[in-house]
Write a protein that holds these residues in place. Structure first.
Motif, PDB file in Angstrom:
ATOM      1  N   THR A  81       0.825  -1.208   0.000  1.00 54.20           N
ATOM      2  CA  THR A  81       0.000   0.000   0.000  1.00 54.20           C
ATOM      3  C   THR A  81       0.862   1.263   0.000  1.00 54.20           C
ATOM      4  N   ALA A  82       2.022   1.210   0.681  1.00 50.46           N
ATOM      5  CA  ALA A  82       2.924   2.368   0.646  1.00 50.46           C
ATOM      6  C   ALA A  82       3.449   2.597  -0.767  1.00 50.46           C
ATOM      7  N   LEU A  83       3.829   1.528  -1.460  1.00 50.55           N
ATOM      8  CA  LEU A  83       4.300   1.663  -2.840  1.00 50.55           C
ATOM      9  C   LEU A  83       3.182   2.151  -3.757  1.00 50.55           C
ATOM     10  N   LEU A  84       1.953   1.732  -3.485  1.00 46.83           N
ATOM     11  CA  LEU A  84       0.828   2.183  -4.299  1.00 46.83           C
ATOM     12  C   LEU A  84       0.638   3.695  -4.168  1.00 46.83           C
ATOM     13  N   LEU A  85       0.671   4.193  -2.957  1.00 44.47           N
ATOM     14  CA  LEU A  85       0.520   5.633  -2.762  1.00 44.47           C
ATOM     15  C   LEU A  85       1.669   6.403  -3.409  1.00 44.47           C
ATOM     16  N   GLN A  86       2.877   5.864  -3.305  1.00 43.69           N
ATOM     17  CA  GLN A  86       4.016   6.525  -3.939  1.00 43.69           C
ATOM     18  C   GLN A  86       3.864   6.548  -5.457  1.00 43.69           C
ATOM     19  N   ALA A  87       3.295   5.488  -6.011  1.00 42.95           N
ATOM     20  CA  ALA A  87       3.095   5.451  -7.459  1.00 42.95           C
ATOM     21  C   ALA A  87       2.168   6.561  -7.935  1.00 42.95           C
ATOM     22  N   PHE A  88       1.283   7.039  -7.058  1.00 41.82           N
ATOM     23  CA  PHE A  88       0.370   8.133  -7.403  1.00 41.82           C
ATOM     24  C   PHE A  88       0.898   9.487  -6.931  1.00 41.82           C
ATOM     25  N   GLY A  89       2.165   9.538  -6.536  1.00 36.94           N
ATOM     26  CA  GLY A  89       2.768  10.801  -6.147  1.00 36.94           C
ATOM     27  C   GLY A  89       2.490  11.232  -4.725  1.00 36.94           C
ATOM     28  N   THR A  90       1.911  10.352  -3.906  1.00 36.45           N
ATOM     29  CA  THR A  90       1.662  10.655  -2.502  1.00 36.45           C
ATOM     30  C   THR A  90       2.776  10.011  -1.686  1.00 36.45           C
ATOM     31  N   ALA A  91       3.726  10.807  -1.243  1.00 37.11           N
ATOM     32  CA  ALA A  91       4.941  10.259  -0.645  1.00 37.11           C
ATOM     33  C   ALA A  91       4.994  10.405   0.872  1.00 37.11           C
ATOM     34  N   TRP A  92       4.582  11.552   1.416  1.00 34.14           N
ATOM     35  CA  TRP A  92       4.758  11.786   2.841  1.00 34.14           C
ATOM     36  C   TRP A  92       3.870  10.905   3.725  1.00 34.14           C
ATOM     37  N   PRO A  93       2.592  10.692   3.443  1.00 34.75           N
ATOM     38  CA  PRO A  93       1.794   9.811   4.317  1.00 34.75           C
ATOM     39  C   PRO A  93       2.373   8.401   4.459  1.00 34.75           C
ATOM     40  N   PRO A  94       2.735   7.698   3.367  1.00 34.40           N
ATOM     41  CA  PRO A  94       3.308   6.363   3.581  1.00 34.40           C
ATOM     42  C   PRO A  94       4.650   6.404   4.298  1.00 34.40           C
ATOM     43  N   ALA A  95       5.462   7.442   4.029  1.00 34.55           N
ATOM     44  CA  ALA A  95       6.743   7.542   4.725  1.00 34.55           C
ATOM     45  C   ALA A  95       6.525   7.726   6.220  1.00 34.55           C
ATOM     46  N   ALA A  96       5.589   8.587   6.600  1.00 32.77           N
ATOM     47  CA  ALA A  96       5.337   8.835   8.019  1.00 32.77           C
ATOM     48  C   ALA A  96       4.782   7.590   8.707  1.00 32.77           C
ATOM     49  N   VAL A  97       3.843   6.899   8.078  1.00 30.73           N
ATOM     50  CA  VAL A  97       3.254   5.703   8.686  1.00 30.73           C
ATOM     51  C   VAL A  97       4.301   4.605   8.833  1.00 30.73           C
ATOM     52  N   CYS A  98       5.115   4.397   7.799  1.00 35.69           N
ATOM     53  CA  CYS A  98       6.138   3.352   7.870  1.00 35.69           C
ATOM     54  C   CYS A  98       7.214   3.679   8.903  1.00 35.69           C
ATOM     55  N   LEU A  99       7.604   4.943   9.004  1.00 33.82           N
ATOM     56  CA  LEU A  99       8.570   5.330  10.039  1.00 33.82           C
ATOM     57  C   LEU A  99       8.000   5.093  11.434  1.00 33.82           C
ATOM     58  N   ALA A 100       6.741   5.445  11.636  1.00 31.24           N
ATOM     59  CA  ALA A 100       6.117   5.206  12.938  1.00 31.24           C
ATOM     60  C   ALA A 100       6.055   3.707  13.238  1.00 31.24           C
ATOM     61  N   ALA A 101       5.740   2.901  12.220  1.00 28.90           N
ATOM     62  CA  ALA A 101       5.699   1.457  12.437  1.00 28.90           C
ATOM     63  C   ALA A 101       7.084   0.900  12.758  1.00 28.90           C
ATOM     64  N   ALA A 102       8.101   1.396  12.075  1.00 31.37           N
ATOM     65  CA  ALA A 102       9.463   0.914  12.335  1.00 31.37           C
ATOM     66  C   ALA A 102       9.912   1.275  13.743  1.00 31.37           C
TER      67      ALA A 102
END
Length: 482
Positions: free
Chosen positions: A424-445
């Protein structure tokens, strides 16, 4: 053949009667019998004019007779239904070779334009849907499978070189730190190079890679050397950093086959472990050949692409800050993957090998999004179609991930949660939405690193749920797919 369903005045008369009628004013009785023109006319004596009632202007058609005009309307139904003016139909009739004799004799109309006007009135408007444009997101599944193999096969280097890896917390930390730096840097570099590839061509992308790839490799080597110190582990980390930098270059420039060729010595060496132990010297040689081949092939491709024509100068490109969220996502994804590998190494092998299927499903979702645009008539309808496509593609990817773990008899939960986060993070990045998946993945890590190991699947599951909701909200808008 008798006249049509809706005859016009004089449509059933002969040509001589038409000529006679044109010599008299409208409604003036003529003196025609049996199709012959009489002598009475405008200047004839009044007592010589006939007292007969006017002839009927339409000749009745027997009920059993077919109407040739109906046949014409049926044959040209597509043309007439799509026409916006009778002149369009007249042009088609003229191009088909419809003669004046056929117009008056067969169809009982005065001229070509009268036929066209009646066809325009008879046939209801039904404008055909335009042919759908070619799908720009259609891609070969075999190419995605090849890329998945390229993503997963480098893991065999750790299997082949297991005897060379030193034990100890510091050594392992150095190798992990080198990998994290390389993943983060190369993820951001790949984004920048892809943007420049789309805007300026291969030459512009090669310029970014020529500068960025060596810098990233040096940074990753420095991190490994700093934490593990001089020795075998630092050398292994250096080879890993060089390979990841070269692999980024070849993947961005579309040279997956070159990268697969470079991996051949490592794959052959790992396969040989099933029969005999090649020994440390042979293992070292095979790993060095793989790294050297990847670096040389990447350098050759950069030189070739640097000679290509470009529509943008080497200084043009997006700001460096635009690639920052992609780099942070690479850091977070690498950390989550390393933590998963510490708990279940084979599961991570499945995850890396599945990246080809994940990439194909990303393309598939974009195709389904375009189809939803064509078939939806309301914003709510489009959102439902886009949401259904999202769940369908995500479920397909999770099925691919779950199959190998079920065969091994291992719980697929942790792997599925991590796979859902990454896809899902890669999907959002494919549509040019970068900060939300980066923030969620960083919080998860961060949450997975600070909590106990048995809480990590729950953390990844919450992150995956958050990313699915974000994807549904953002990608459910029609403007996101245009």
């Amino acid at each position: 053949m008798s006249g049509p369903l809706r005859l016009l005045p004089g449509a059933g008369d002969t040509a001589q009667q038409h000529a006679a009628r044109r010599r008299f004013p409208a409604g003036w009785p003529d003196n025609t019998t049996d199709g012959h023109v009489g002598q009475a006319g405008p200047h004839a004596p009044a007592d010589s004019l006939p007292t007969l009632a006017p002839r009927p202007l339409r000749r009745p058609r027997p009920s059993w007779a077919e109407d040739p005009f109906d046949e014409l309307a049926e044959r040209l139904a597509d043309v007439c239904g799509a026409a916006v003016h009778p002149d369009e139909i007249a042009a088609v009739l003229e191009s088909d070779g419809l003669t004046q004799e056929q117009i008056t004799g067969r169809y009982g109309r005065r001229d070509l334009f009268e036929v066209a006007e009646e066809l325009y009135e008879r046939v209801p408007r039904r404008f055909p849907d335009p042919e759908p444009p070619p799908d720009p997101w259609r891609t070969s599944p075999w190419r995605c499978v090849l890329r998945g193999a390229v993503f997963g096969l480098p893991g065999l280097a750790y299997v082949l070189g297991a005897g060379l890896l030193a034990s100890g917390t510091g050594a392992i930390a150095g190798l992990a730190a080198s990998a994290l730096v390389a993943w983060a840097w190369n993820q951001g570099l790949a984004h920048r190079a892809y943007v420049r590839l789309a805007s300026g061509g291969r030459r512009a992308a090669a310029h970014s890679l020529r500068v960025g790839a060596p810098v990233g490799a040096l940074a990753a080597m420095a991190a490994g050397l700093l934490l593990s110190g001089p020795g075998t582990m630092a050398a292994f980390a250096a080879g890993q950093a060089l390979y990841l930098a070269a692999g980024t270059v070849l993947l961005v420039l579309g040279r997956e086959r070159d990268l697969l060729l470079a991996l051949a010595p490592t794959v052959a060496g790992a396969a040989s472990l099933l029969l005999w132990d090649p020994g440390p010297l042979a293992v070292t040689a095979l790993l060095l050949v793989t790294v050297a081949a990847a670096v040389l092939l990447a350098a050759r491709e950069i030189v070739r692409s640097g000679r290509a024509e470009s529509s943008a100068g080497p200084g043009n490109g997006p700001p460096v800050a635009a690639s920052l969220p992609y780099a942070l996502f690479g850091l977070a994804a690498g950390a989550l993957t390393l933590m998963a590998a510490s708990a279940d190494g084979p599961a991570v092998v499945v995850l890396t090998l599945s990246m080809g299927v994940a990439e194909w499903l990303l393309y598939r979702y974009r195709s389904l999004g375009l189809a939803a645009l064509r078939h939806s008539t309301t914003p709510k309808g489009f959102q439902l179609r886009a949401g259904r496509a999202l769940l369908l593609c995500l479920a397909g990817y999770l099925v691919v991930l779950a199959a190998p773990t079920l065969i091994r008899g291992v719980s697929p939960g942790p792997l599925l949660a991590l796979g859902a986060v990454l896809w899902t993070a890669l999907l959002l990045q494919a549509f040019g939405t970068a900060w939300p998946p980066a923030a969620v993945c960083l919080a998860a890590a961060v949450g997975a690193a600070m909590g106990p190991a048995d809480v990590r699947p729950l953390v990844c599951g919450c992150a995956a749920a958050a990313l699915v909701l974000i994807s549904y909200a953002l990608l459910g808008r029609a403007t996101a797919h245009r």
